[in-house]
Each structure stands twice: as structure tokens, then as C-alpha cells.
Design an enzyme around this catalytic site. Structure first.
Site, PDB file in Angstrom:
ATOM      1  N   ASP A  33       0.894  -1.216   0.008  1.00  0.00           N
ATOM      2  CA  ASP A  33      -0.122   0.040   0.140  1.00  0.00           C
ATOM      3  C   ASP A  33       0.826   1.208   0.037  1.00  0.00           C
ATOM      4  O   ASP A  33       0.445   2.168   0.819  1.00  0.00           O
ATOM      5  CB  ASP A  33      -0.923  -0.023   1.334  1.00  0.00           C
ATOM      6  CG  ASP A  33      -1.582  -1.277   1.320  1.00  0.00           C
ATOM      7  OD1 ASP A  33      -2.109  -1.801   0.480  1.00  0.00           O
ATOM      8  OD2 ASP A  33      -1.913  -1.503   2.546  1.00  0.00           O
ATOM      9  N   GLU A 201     -11.563  -1.042  -3.026  1.00  0.00           N
ATOM     10  CA  GLU A 201     -10.984  -0.301  -2.067  1.00  0.00           C
ATOM     11  C   GLU A 201      -9.773   0.702  -2.392  1.00  0.00           C
ATOM     12  O   GLU A 201      -9.781   0.597  -3.641  1.00  0.00           O
ATOM     13  CB  GLU A 201     -10.530  -1.338  -0.932  1.00  0.00           C
ATOM     14  CG  GLU A 201      -9.478  -2.203  -1.430  1.00  0.00           C
ATOM     15  CD  GLU A 201      -9.030  -3.464  -0.363  1.00  0.00           C
ATOM     16  OE1 GLU A 201      -9.674  -3.254   0.948  1.00  0.00           O
ATOM     17  OE2 GLU A 201      -8.265  -3.990  -0.624  1.00  0.00           O
TER      18      GLU A 201
END
Ligand code: NAG
Ligand code: NAG
Length: 315
Positions: A33, A201
């Protein structure tokens, strides 16, 4: 002899490609991420998921050094959301302007809506320099969305935070630019999936020209080389593109709320499950950064994005 020179020509071509390719990254690239920022001196920073949030820096956007953590002594205010002591802090998002780093990050546990988004600020971006700005927003089981995966959009004087993961998808809230905190309780839905259990997401809204592009990660992260994460994109049609607040459609005109989403980057070759992305404008144009999976972990990818066709193309 001919074979030999052919071989060495091939090796040279490969090396040359490998060295100039914007996708080449070296050093410590074991991220998950990632989010990227560049300070006023031209130094690059990547922040990524880890206990305390990891910080990597680079002077050339290629060679990366792990320099430490945003919270070297832990962040115990996240414990009630991670359900553990000094657990992973998820999916940070950085913004740098006027000598100031803003870093949003989330705390939760897998499959739980007991989640929160926090803000930290720093003038250097380095370990030990960060000040805790408190909680920005949170969710419980009583909400229909999940307060993780924050992304700040600075659109002139208007600041927005997009967030969300699974459940009813991606939300947008207004942010007060002086504090970085959400203003009011109004939450706008900007993308939702029904397929695959609603697996959407990691939103990023990126403005290119007068268009707002909403990047998301679809399907499943975090399952090693079984991950089927992939990066999707949609934009707002020309007639209503003065606000980032909704109406996103994919390349075929399918609404993002109705299963739309144009594939930007999926698994290919050794790149498995690319996602958890961020988009930033650099001197050579927009760049996409993300993680992908190999049998030995998750690693950093950086590519340039070409928007000249109206849609982002990885180059
Ligand atoms: C976090 O640690 C500090 C310093 O030890 C302590 O004062 C504070 O009460 C702790 N907060 C939580 C939420 O545990
Ligand atoms: C959010 O900000 C935009 C841009 O300033 C504004 O037009 C809109 O009314 C705001 N929405 C809310 C709910 O405050």
C-alpha cells in the site's frame, strides 16, 4: 562468434531497457500500500503499511532506502482498532505542500468495520518528526461502509477525503484545508460494487486537465501470489466534471456504481495482484505507484501513466 555477439547484444538490450525503464526500482522495495510524495528539495518519500508506518526515501525515484518509521515508538491510539499492540497501520496517504507533509492512515483489522482514520503532520517527513493530529473519522458495525484507505484530494481551495473498503464502497467527505479534518458529517457515495462481494477499496482521485479520475483496487489483496487485486479507473463525464463528488463512469460509459471500472493494471508475467496504488504528478508526468506480490512478499512498482488518449495507460 555470431551467436556470442548476438547473445551479448540481447543481454545489453535487456540491461539497457531494464536500466532506463521507469518501472525499475532498486534497494529496499518490500512495500505494501505505498503512497508517494516529493519534498521541495526533490527528495522522494514512500510511506507504506507496517507497524508504525514505514518510511523510504530516494533521490532519483529508483533507488529506495528504508529510513525508519513515522511512529518509532508505536501508535497506541490505533490499538483499539487493530485489536493488538503495535499492529500494522494500514494504507497511508501523503500530501506535501509548502514545507508540510500531511499523512492520513488507517487502523482496523481484517473484515472489521471497527476502523479509524488518523492524520499526522511533519515538516521533514523523517522518523521521529511527526506530530499526531488525532482521529479524522471512524466507523463501527452500525455504519454501512468502512473507514480505512484514506486519500486526500486537493482541488484548488477545496479539499476532499475519499475512503472506504468493501461494504457499500467508496465515500467522499469535505475537508477543512487549514486543519486537514473532515468538515460536517455529510458522506457522499462515489463508487460501489456488487460483484465479488463488493470488493473495491484503495481509492485515489487524481485530476488530469479538467477531469477527475477515480482509481480503485478491485478484488483481493493480501493473499500472496493468490491475490487477484487489480487497478481500475473511472472518470466523470464532461458535462458534470466540475466536482469530484460523483457520476464516475468507465471507458464504456458504465457507471462505477453499476459494475463499471476500466482495467488499468492487472496481473501480468511476474507482476501478481497489483494494487494499493497512489498517483502523483512528477517532472516526467503522472506516475502510478503500487505493490504487487511474488512468492517472497509484496514489492514496489512505479510506472509512468499516459493520459493522452483521455484514459490512463501504463507506460
Ligand atoms: C499511550 O501511551 C501513552 C504514553 O505511555 C499514555 O500516556 C497513553 O495513556 C496511552 N494511550 C492509550 C490509548 O493507550
Ligand atoms: C463540499 O465542498 C464543496 C466545494 O466547496 C461544496 O460545494 C459543497 O457544498 C460541500 N458539501 C458539504 C456537504 O458541505
Amino acid at each position: 562468434m555470431l551467436l556470442l555477439s548476438l547473445l551479448s547484444a540481447l543481454i545489453l538490450a535487456k540491461l539497457t531497457l531494464a536500466q532506463v525503464g521507469p518501472g525499475v526500482v532498486t534497494g529496499n522495495t518490500a512495500v505494501h500500500d505505498p503512497t508517494i510524495c516529493k519534498d521541495s528539495a526533490g527528495k522522494y518519500f514512500i510511506f507504506s503499511t507496517a507497524p508504525g508506518i514505514e518510511i523510504r526515501t530516494s533521490t532519483d525515484r529508483t533507488a529506495w532506502t528504508l529510513v525508519g518509521k513515522v511512529w518509532p515508538n508505536g501508535a497506541n491510539w490505533t490499538d483499539e482498532y487493530t485489536g493488538t499492540s503495535n499492529g500494522n497501520i494500514w494504507a497511508p496517504d501523503c500530501y506535501y505542500s509548502n514545507g508540510q507533509f500531511w499523512l492520513y492512515y488507517s487502523a482496523s483489522s481484517f473484515g472489521s468495520q471497527k476502523s479509524a482514520i488518523f492524520l499526522a503532520k511533519s515538516t521533514t517527513g523523517l522518523p521521529g518528526s511527526w506530530s499526531h493530529q488525532g482521529m479524522i473519522t471512524s466507523t463501527t458495525n452500525n455504519n454501512n461502509y468502512n473507514a480505512i484507505d484514506p486519500n486526500l484530494l486537493v482541488d484548488g481551495g477545496n479539499w476532499y477525503l475519499s475512503l472506504g473498503s468493501w461494504w457499500t464502497g467508496i465515500k467522499l467527505q469535505n475537508v477543512t484545508s487549514s486543519t486537514g479534518k473532515v468538515s460536517g458529517s455529510s458522506v457522499t457515495s462515489i463508487a460501489q460494487r456488487t460483484a465479488n462481494g463488493g470488493a473495491i477499496e484503495a481509492s485515489v482521485i487524481y485530476k488530469s486537465g479538467s477531469y477527475y479520475y477515480l482509481f480503485t483496487s478491485w478484488d483481493h489483496c493480501c493473499a500472496g501470489t493468490s491475490s487477484d487485486y487489480n487497478i481500475r479507473c473511472a472518470t466523470i463525464p464532461p458535462l458534470c466534471n466540475d466536482r469530484p463528488t460523483g457520476g464516475y463512469v468507465d471507458k464504456n460509459g458504465v457507471a462505477l456504481t453499476a459494475g463499471g471500472g476500466t482495467l488499468v493494471l492487472g496481473s501480468h508475467g511476474n507482476i501478481v495482484g497489483p494494487g494499493g496504488q497512489d498517483v502523483m504528478t512528477d517532472n516526467d508526468g503522472p506516475i502510478l505507484i503500487y505493490h504487487y506480490y511474488t512468492p517472497s512478499g509484496s514489492f514496489l512498482g512505479i510506472n509512468r501513466l499516459d493520459f493522452s488518449s483521455g484514459w490512463p495507460v501504463v507506460v
